[in-house]
Design a protein around this motif. Structure first.
Motif: not given
Length: 266
Positions: A104, A107-108, A111
């Motif tokens: 995560i 991914t963050i 993003g």
């Protein structure tokens, strides 16, 4: 241990206990039951939704069992571990937590980088003026042709930058996640799985290039076995059953055994 020894041992390991291999296979078959029934024309949306929960629970159980396989590899125990249903399920939840947290974060980050680098160009391309022209049934190719080349250059540059950073981050965090699972297997502690300093020390001790090369070879062999499984799956009616009972459990036992053996030298 040398790579040759590790992979030779890991490939023999799943067939050292056919009973254990079959039990793992039955669990894979249970998790794939909806697909198996679909081959026979049996399909029900309500059953599929309910069984999705069952499949998730079985998958968590298998993740926990894979951890016990890894632990045996670390301890150089040649026996395929017996199922401890409760412990395996709890361990599976731990593995799930480790996977989510380690994945995560990149991914963050990706993003945020993607939003910063791509959104200005996207906003320009889909400006209110162009949206209004789309509403009047204008040809979208003509609308896009009005976008300045500098905007397209900015968009593609943003995508390229985001992709490069994503690849680097996911490789780094993937390496940390792999060793985190090894530490979780060895110490049976979530805290050890998130001891970033210790994980980094383990990676250095193994060797970053050696670890990357090992994971590439591990992945290639798993892919080859997976391709064989894909051909088997294509056999009408029984293909998916055979793959679930033999191929997928073989990959699970082989890959986790290999990782355990690699970490046994740390």
């Amino acid at each position: 241990m040398e790579f040759g020894e590790i992979f030779k041992d890991a490939l023999k390991y799943p067939i050292s206990d056919y009973k254990a291999l079959l039990i793992v296979g039955v669990l894979f078959l249970i998790s794939s039951l909806v697909l198996v029934l679909a081959q026979f024309g049996v399909s029900d949306s309500t059953f599929s939704m309910v069984w999705a929960i069952v499949a998730l629970l079985v998958s968590i159980l298998l993740m926990g069992y894979a951890l016990s396989v890894m632990k045996n590899g670390i301890e150089l125990d040649d026996e395929i571990p017996a199922f401890d249903w409760v412990k395996n399920f709890v361990d599976g939840l731990k593995v799930l937590v480790v996977n989510i947290i380690y994945m995560i974060i990149p991914t963050i980050i990706c993003g945020i980088i993607g939003f910063i680098s791509i959104m200005p160009a996207i906003s320009e391309i889909f400006s209110s003026e162009r949206i209004a022209r789309m509403g009047s049934s204008a040809d979208i190719s003509i609308i896009f042709s009005t976008v300045p080349s500098s905007v397209w250059d900015s968009l593609f540059a943003g995508i390229a930058i985001t992709a490069i950073i994503a690849i680097i981050l996911f490789i780094i965090f993937g390496l940390f996640e792999t060793i985190a699972q090894c530490r979780l297997a060895k110490y049976d502690s979530l805290g050890e799985a998130f001891s970033v300093g210790e994980i980094y020390s383990d990676i250095k001790e193994i060797g970053i290039l050696k670890l990357i090369a090992f994971l590439i070879v591990l992945w290639i062999i798993a892919c080859i076995i997976g391709i064989i499984g894909a051909f088997i799956t294509a056999i009408p009616y029984v293909g998916l059953i055979i793959a679930a009972l033999v191929v997928y459990p073989f990959i699970l036992l082989y890959s986790n055994r290999a990782l355990g053996l690699l970490y046994s030298d740390v």
